[in-house]
Design a protein around this motif. Structure first.
Motif, PDB file in Angstrom:
ATOM      1  N   ASN A 148       0.852  -1.194   0.000  1.00  0.00           N
ATOM      2  CA  ASN A 148       0.000   0.000   0.000  1.00  0.00           C
ATOM      3  C   ASN A 148       0.884   1.240   0.000  1.00  0.00           C
ATOM      4  OD1 ASN A 148       0.902   0.307   2.705  1.00  0.00           O
ATOM      5  ND2 ASN A 148      -0.770  -1.000   3.427  1.00  0.00           N
ATOM      6  N   TRP A 149       0.321   2.379   0.401  1.00  0.00           N
ATOM      7  CA  TRP A 149       1.079   3.636   0.389  1.00  0.00           C
ATOM      8  C   TRP A 149       1.443   4.096   1.797  1.00  0.00           C
ATOM      9  CZ3 TRP A 149       3.162   4.924  -3.992  1.00  0.00           C
ATOM     10  CH2 TRP A 149       2.538   4.506  -5.188  1.00  0.00           C
ATOM     11  N   ASN A 150       1.508   3.150   2.728  1.00  0.00           N
ATOM     12  CA  ASN A 150       1.816   3.492   4.114  1.00  0.00           C
ATOM     13  C   ASN A 150       3.335   3.581   4.297  1.00  0.00           C
ATOM     14  OD1 ASN A 150       2.102   3.723   6.900  1.00  0.00           O
ATOM     15  ND2 ASN A 150       0.354   2.377   7.314  1.00  0.00           N
ATOM     16  N   PHE A 151       3.885   4.733   4.007  1.00  0.00           N
ATOM     17  CA  PHE A 151       5.327   4.971   4.108  1.00  0.00           C
ATOM     18  C   PHE A 151       5.838   4.657   5.505  1.00  0.00           C
ATOM     19  CE2 PHE A 151       8.986   7.565   5.123  1.00  0.00           C
ATOM     20  CZ  PHE A 151       9.781   7.547   3.985  1.00  0.00           C
ATOM     21  N   ASP A 152       5.128   5.120   6.519  1.00  0.00           N
ATOM     22  CA  ASP A 152       5.590   4.946   7.895  1.00  0.00           C
ATOM     23  C   ASP A 152       5.641   3.471   8.300  1.00  0.00           C
ATOM     24  OD1 ASP A 152       5.876   7.693   8.199  1.00  0.00           O
ATOM     25  OD2 ASP A 152       3.818   7.942   8.906  1.00  0.00           O
ATOM     26  N   ALA A 153       4.714   2.664   7.785  1.00  0.00           N
ATOM     27  CA  ALA A 153       4.729   1.234   8.102  1.00  0.00           C
ATOM     28  C   ALA A 153       5.954   0.553   7.487  1.00  0.00           C
ATOM     29  CB  ALA A 153       3.446   0.571   7.601  1.00  0.00           C
ATOM     30  N   VAL A 154       6.300   0.933   6.258  1.00  0.00           N
ATOM     31  CA  VAL A 154       7.505   0.379   5.625  1.00  0.00           C
ATOM     32  C   VAL A 154       8.737   0.780   6.422  1.00  0.00           C
ATOM     33  CG1 VAL A 154       8.895   0.310   3.510  1.00  0.00           C
ATOM     34  CG2 VAL A 154       6.404   0.450   3.355  1.00  0.00           C
ATOM     35  N   HIS A 155       8.751   2.033   6.849  1.00  0.00           N
ATOM     36  CA  HIS A 155       9.853   2.539   7.662  1.00  0.00           C
ATOM     37  C   HIS A 155      10.000   1.733   8.952  1.00  0.00           C
ATOM     38  CE1 HIS A 155      11.458   6.193  10.176  1.00  0.00           C
ATOM     39  NE2 HIS A 155      12.379   5.266   9.999  1.00  0.00           N
ATOM     40  N   GLN A 156       8.898   1.493   9.633  1.00  0.00           N
ATOM     41  CA  GLN A 156       8.938   0.751  10.893  1.00  0.00           C
ATOM     42  C   GLN A 156       9.445  -0.681  10.682  1.00  0.00           C
ATOM     43  OE1 GLN A 156       4.993   1.172  12.473  1.00  0.00           O
ATOM     44  NE2 GLN A 156       5.245   3.355  12.888  1.00  0.00           N
ATOM     45  N   LYS A 157       9.053  -1.295   9.581  1.00  0.00           N
ATOM     46  CA  LYS A 157       9.547  -2.646   9.279  1.00  0.00           C
ATOM     47  C   LYS A 157      11.045  -2.637   9.037  1.00  0.00           C
ATOM     48  CE  LYS A 157       5.267  -4.563   7.332  1.00  0.00           C
ATOM     49  NZ  LYS A 157       4.593  -5.077   6.099  1.00  0.00           N
ATOM     50  N   ALA A 158      11.521  -1.599   8.364  1.00  0.00           N
ATOM     51  CA  ALA A 158      12.967  -1.489   8.111  1.00  0.00           C
ATOM     52  C   ALA A 158      13.725  -1.373   9.424  1.00  0.00           C
ATOM     53  CB  ALA A 158      13.253  -0.290   7.215  1.00  0.00           C
ATOM     54  N   VAL A 159      13.222  -0.559  10.329  1.00  0.00           N
ATOM     55  CA  VAL A 159      13.868  -0.405  11.635  1.00  0.00           C
ATOM     56  C   VAL A 159      13.836  -1.724  12.408  1.00  0.00           C
ATOM     57  CG1 VAL A 159      13.807   0.804  13.851  1.00  0.00           C
ATOM     58  CG2 VAL A 159      13.337   2.053  11.743  1.00  0.00           C
ATOM     59  N   ALA A 160      12.725  -2.438  12.327  1.00  0.00           N
ATOM     60  CA  ALA A 160      12.617  -3.733  13.009  1.00  0.00           C
ATOM     61  C   ALA A 160      13.643  -4.727  12.470  1.00  0.00           C
ATOM     62  CB  ALA A 160      11.201  -4.283  12.857  1.00  0.00           C
ATOM     63  N   LEU A 161      13.838  -4.715  11.158  1.00  0.00           N
ATOM     64  CA  LEU A 161      14.845  -5.600  10.563  1.00  0.00           C
ATOM     65  C   LEU A 161      16.240  -5.250  11.076  1.00  0.00           C
ATOM     66  CD1 LEU A 161      13.602  -5.826   6.851  1.00  0.00           C
ATOM     67  CD2 LEU A 161      13.651  -7.692   8.527  1.00  0.00           C
ATOM     68  N   TRP A 162      16.521  -3.946  11.181  1.00  0.00           N
ATOM     69  CA  TRP A 162      17.825  -3.538  11.693  1.00  0.00           C
ATOM     70  C   TRP A 162      17.992  -3.900  13.164  1.00  0.00           C
ATOM     71  CZ3 TRP A 162      21.920  -3.248   9.180  1.00  0.00           C
ATOM     72  CH2 TRP A 162      21.972  -2.740   7.881  1.00  0.00           C
ATOM     73  N   ASN A 163      16.966  -3.687  13.954  1.00  0.00           N
ATOM     74  CA  ASN A 163      17.079  -4.043  15.374  1.00  0.00           C
ATOM     75  C   ASN A 163      17.343  -5.534  15.551  1.00  0.00           C
ATOM     76  OD1 ASN A 163      16.960  -1.739  17.057  1.00  0.00           O
ATOM     77  ND2 ASN A 163      14.788  -1.478  16.601  1.00  0.00           N
ATOM     78  N   ALA A 164      16.665  -6.355  14.758  1.00  0.00           N
ATOM     79  CA  ALA A 164      16.872  -7.804  14.857  1.00  0.00           C
ATOM     80  C   ALA A 164      18.286  -8.179  14.452  1.00  0.00           C
ATOM     81  CB  ALA A 164      15.856  -8.533  13.980  1.00  0.00           C
ATOM     82  N   ALA A 165      18.784  -7.588  13.364  1.00  0.00           N
ATOM     83  CA  ALA A 165      20.123  -7.922  12.875  1.00  0.00           C
ATOM     84  C   ALA A 165      21.207  -7.421  13.822  1.00  0.00           C
ATOM     85  CB  ALA A 165      20.328  -7.332  11.484  1.00  0.00           C
ATOM     86  N   LEU A 166      21.060  -6.184  14.286  1.00  0.00           N
ATOM     87  CA  LEU A 166      22.082  -5.596  15.145  1.00  0.00           C
ATOM     88  C   LEU A 166      22.099  -6.230  16.525  1.00  0.00           C
ATOM     89  CD1 LEU A 166      21.530  -1.840  14.189  1.00  0.00           C
ATOM     90  CD2 LEU A 166      23.365  -3.336  13.390  1.00  0.00           C
ATOM     91  N   SER A 167      20.976  -6.789  16.949  1.00  0.00           N
ATOM     92  CA  SER A 167      20.887  -7.408  18.272  1.00  0.00           C
ATOM     93  C   SER A 167      21.642  -8.727  18.356  1.00  0.00           C
ATOM     94  CB  SER A 167      19.421  -7.636  18.657  1.00  0.00           C
ATOM     95  OG  SER A 167      18.761  -6.400  18.842  1.00  0.00           O
ATOM     96  N   LYS A 168      22.217  -9.170  17.274  1.00  0.00           N
ATOM     97  CA  LYS A 168      23.042 -10.384  17.330  1.00  0.00           C
ATOM     98  C   LYS A 168      24.274 -10.177  18.200  1.00  0.00           C
ATOM     99  CE  LYS A 168      21.432 -12.370  13.011  1.00  0.00           C
ATOM    100  NZ  LYS A 168      21.767 -12.906  11.677  1.00  0.00           N
ATOM    101  N   VAL A 169      24.647  -8.904  18.390  1.00  0.00           N
ATOM    102  CA  VAL A 169      25.711  -8.583  19.332  1.00  0.00           C
ATOM    103  C   VAL A 169      25.197  -7.491  20.265  1.00  0.00           C
ATOM    104  CG1 VAL A 169      28.087  -7.836  19.670  1.00  0.00           C
ATOM    105  CG2 VAL A 169      27.473  -9.133  17.612  1.00  0.00           C
ATOM    106  N   LYS A 170      25.092  -7.811  21.554  1.00  0.00           N
ATOM    107  CA  LYS A 170      24.650  -6.826  22.537  1.00  0.00           C
ATOM    108  C   LYS A 170      25.840  -6.382  23.375  1.00  0.00           C
ATOM    109  CE  LYS A 170      19.905  -8.576  22.838  1.00  0.00           C
ATOM    110  NZ  LYS A 170      18.832  -9.120  23.709  1.00  0.00           N
ATOM    111  N   ILE A 171      25.925  -5.063  23.574  1.00  0.00           N
ATOM    112  CA  ILE A 171      27.051  -4.512  24.320  1.00  0.00           C
ATOM    113  C   ILE A 171      26.566  -3.769  25.548  1.00  0.00           C
ATOM    114  CG2 ILE A 171      28.617  -4.359  22.346  1.00  0.00           C
ATOM    115  CD1 ILE A 171      27.820  -1.423  22.045  1.00  0.00           C
ATOM    116  N   GLU A 172      27.398  -3.772  26.588  1.00  0.00           N
ATOM    117  CA  GLU A 172      27.148  -3.006  27.795  1.00  0.00           C
ATOM    118  C   GLU A 172      28.418  -2.256  28.147  1.00  0.00           C
ATOM    119  OE1 GLU A 172      25.554  -5.351  30.995  1.00  0.00           O
ATOM    120  OE2 GLU A 172      24.287  -6.536  29.642  1.00  0.00           O
TER     121      GLU A 172
END
Length: 770
Positions: A320-344
């Motif tokens: 559809n034309w929901n730009f913000d929903a596509v954006h949120q999915k992109a961020v979710a993909l990045w969070n999942a990928a980047l979370s493979k290494v967690k730092i403190e």
């Protein structure tokens, strides 16, 4: 009016930025390294050469601003530029040699239609636009900017598709235009576009070596980008422009960027209402009236296989034309990928540098398999695979050192995909050897050595084995026979040192694969050849020295081993000469023993400039030295590895546009930082030994892939860690005292915890055992 425009832009950005509240995507700064400026670098190689646009992990599509077509500007963007050509759907990250891609360039414009982009010096002479630098925002999966033509541009992506949202001012002649000929490093040589209905266009752009591109044609890049694009506003007033390019005109980079060529493009014929066209230099536009702050969107799927593939990719990903929903999915993909290494622990800057490095390491090798499993084969035909994802942009000479070893820990399936991609590519192209630097199925021959052999040997040793071992070994053996020191035992001038040392190493890698494949004779042959590095060591000079074809030494320069390009590619003998990872003990013996080598290495680092920019000593800006800090572990002085890796992490990486001291090189520069900041790095890929060093962070937890690892996670704890406490005092592995300065890959994938106790002074007792 300008203030009102900026306030509206800022409000929209703050709304979109809320999706980044959750780390780690919120730490990503895509502007790190986004400069190709040779002036800022102080050397012809430039700086990071990253792009700031929107992408997802290893995605096919990258929608990014492009500021320049010509020069050594692989990303098509440099931060100091003051105008934008448009927003392209494909980009390269961190590579030199002129670059490629930058296809399907979309630009919002108003007023008079221009068919050429114009120049950086004169943006008003074309469809370029200046932009308000303070409004430029780049986040994981999102980019936005306010253009001088009063249009706000936003973009986000899915793996095979992208969507742009342009917010226009009130205007009777607003427009979206797509330059179908545009290509970083040259031009696409032939294009086709067709209006399908009142919202849709489809077509393709053929990019061949005679149109420049990778290495200005020398990289043999030959690919076709297919597209399916849909517009939120109906196509009512549209057309195609077509420049009359004579058949006898050359079309390499210097040609298409010339004033003569660009004048012809500026005079292109505009075919109003045309529905279909094939030509040498085409563009498409659609015009419409807009109200103040009216958003008009365009979404497109691309494919390297077919128009049907592009259409299907978009239909499956952006419905559809929901730009913000596509954006949120992109961020979710990045969070999942980047979370493979967690730092403190660590500072905010260190966290930004770390997760941006993770981000940059997860752009390539990208997928070029469509959602239906189809991918473009090396034979020019469509192939289908469910066993692996076809990947491209294998920057071999760079990435075998850190990037692929990193992925073997956090993304082992990607390594498996890459090996299958290289093996099947050789079969499809009917080549009996592996490519060094692959781009969209091209055997570019870029750089040197046999890096694919290293990647395969390393993967097999680590239990990553989802490919045909016999075929992989056969291709590896053929590679080192075709490109190697052979029975002669060395490779002659002009780059005798680099070639001989790199070939000796990959002979060792081939030997490991021979052993795995049950070829005892091959093992003996390649192990013997792996010692050929000794054949170019001059005992009189006490260092490696290039030979001519008859085996005679080349004249020794006045600068000695500091002479750039003396037998060495993009380096000097002092830098390249340390590359004997397969036999460090043998190298040390040649060089005069441990004490002499340690003193020489300490001087090597001590003379390195504070900013670690391009230099004649430890030159972190380029790959040949990336393993060198870890040699101290092999020499019985692990505290010096700890000292210098922490220093490099602090001095060569920053949260700024000029935050990388050299080219990102398709993930390599970032992968070095990730591994080193975690506290691990190999000296010799193909050997499962991982060197232990001083972690930047107090705690690092790596999620393991259950298909390749026995454990669920591996944690490294640095107790009492700080900017001063960089030295390891003692260690425990899974609660038991641990006295070695290295750990085996199998111990990592078994899961568990490595605890390091840190202090401010070197421990001369821990880690001495080898």
């Amino acid at each position: 009016m300008k203030l009102k425009y900026l306030l509206a832009f800022s409000a929209a950005f703050l709304c979109s930025a809320s999706v980044y509240a959750q780390a780690p995507a919120g730490y990503v700064n895509p502007f790190i390294g986004a400069s190709t400026s040779t002036a800022a670098a102080g050397v012809y190689h430039g700086l990071g050469k990253t792009f700031p646009g929107a992408d997802v992990p290893f995605g096919m599509v990258q929608v990014s601003p492009n500021t320049i077509t010509g020069g050594d500007n692989a990303p098509g963007y440099s931060h100091e530029h003051t105008s934008i050509e448009g927003f392209a759907f494909t980009q390269m990250s961190g590579a030199g040699w002129g670059g490629d891609l930058g296809n399907f360039l979309v630009m919002p414009t108003t007023g008079k239609l221009h068919t050429s982009a114009g120049t950086l010096k004169n943006p008003v002479g074309g469809y370029r636009s200046g932009f308000i630098k303070s409004t430029e925002k780049a986040l994981a999966g999102y980019y936005s900017v306010a253009l001088a033509n009063k249009v706000k541009a936003e973009m986000t992506v899915a793996p095979h598709s992208g969507i742009l949202r342009f917010t226009f001012p009130q205007n009777k002649q607003s427009r979206m235009q797509i330059d179908l000929a545009r290509r970083v490093g040259g031009t696409s040589s032939l294009q086709y576009v067709k209006v399908i209905n009142d919202h849709t266009i489809e077509g393709w752009m053929k990019c061949t070596p005679d149109g420049g591109g990778w290495g200005n044609g020398e990289g043999h890049a030959d690919y076709t980008v297919y597209f399916h694009a849909e517009f939120s506003k109906p196509l009512k007033n549209y057309g195609i422009w077509s420049a009359d390019i004579p058949n006898d005109w050359a079309r390499k980079l210097e040609d298409v960027t010339s004033a003569k060529y660009q004048a012809r493009v500026a005079q292109a014929t505009v075919l109003k209402g045309a529905k279909e066209k094939e030509g040498k230099h085409l563009g498409f536009y659609t015009e419409f009236t807009t109200k103040a702050n009216e958003a008009v969107l365009m979404k497109a799927g691309i494919s390297f296989v077919s128009v049907e593939g592009a259409r299907n990719n978009l239909a499956k990903e952006i419905t559809n034309w929901n730009f913000d929903a596509v954006h949120q999915k992109a961020v979710a993909l990045w969070n999942a990928a980047l979370s493979k290494v967690k730092i403190e622990g660590g500072t905010r800057e260190e966290k930004v540098v770390f997760y941006t490095a993770m981000y940059h390491s997860m752009l390539d090798p990208r997928i070029i398999t469509d959602v239906d499993g189809q991918y473009p084969g090396g034979d020019g035909k469509a192939h289908h695979s469910t066993a692996f994802k076809k990947r491209t942009i294998f920057s071999g000479w760079d990435v075998f050192r850190s990037q692929m070893p990193l992925q073997s820990i956090i993304n082992p399936s990607l390594v498996n995909d890459e090996i299958n991609s290289l093996v099947t590519l050789a079969q499809e192209k009917d080549r009996n050897y592996l490519e060094r630097w692959e781009l969209l199925n091209a055997y570019s021959g870029c750089m040197l050595g046999n890096p694919a052999v290293s990647v395969i040997a390393d993967a097999y040793a680590k239990g990553i084995r989802g490919y045909d071992l016999q075929k992989a070994y056969e291709l590896s053996a053929n590679s080192v026979e075709k490109f190697g020191n052979g029975e002669k035992g060395f490779t002659p001038e002009p780059l005798s040192i680099s070639y001989t040392l790199e070939y000796a190493y990959t002979d060792w890698c081939a030997a490991q694969l021979a052993k795995a494949a049950g070829d005892d004779k091959g093992y003996e042959k390649y192990m013997a050849r792996s010692a050929s590095y000794k054949n170019i060591f001059d005992n009189d000079k006490g260092w490696f020295r290039p030979k001519d074809k008859d085996g005679n030494w080349l004249p020794w320069p006045a600068e000695g081993r500091l002479k750039q390009w003396y037998g060495s590619i993009e380096s000097n003998p002092y830098q390249q000469g340390w590359f004997v990872p397969q036999d460090v003990d043998g190298m040390v013996k040649l060089m005069g023993g441990k004490a002499k080598v340690i003193a020489d290495l300490e001087s090597f680092f001590a003379k390195t400039p504070q900013d670690m920019m391009w230099n004649d000593y430890y030159n972190h800006a380029n790959e040949p030295v990336h393993h060198v800090p870890y040699l101290f572990n092999r020499l019985g002085t692990p505290w010096l590895t700890q000292k210098w890796t922490r220093a490099i992490c602090a001095r060569a990486y920053h949260n700024s546009v000029e935050g990388l001291v050299g080219n990102e090189d398709v993930g390599q520069m970032s992968a070095w930082y990730i591994l080193s900041a975690m506290g691990l790095h190999p000296v010799c890929p193909g050997d499962t030994r991982q060197e232990i060093t001083s972690p930047v962070f107090n705690k690092v937890t790596v999620a393991l892939d259950s298909k390749y690892a026995k454990g669920k996670s591996f944690t490294i704890i640095a107790q009492n860690n700080s900017a001063k406490n960089v030295y390891i005092q003692s260690a425990e592995l899974n609660g038991k005292p641990y006295h070695k300065c290295f750990i085996d890959y199998a111990d990592i994938t078994a899961g568990g915890t490595l605890k390091l106790v840190m202090g401010s002074t070197p421990s001369k007792t821990w880690g001495i055992l080898n």
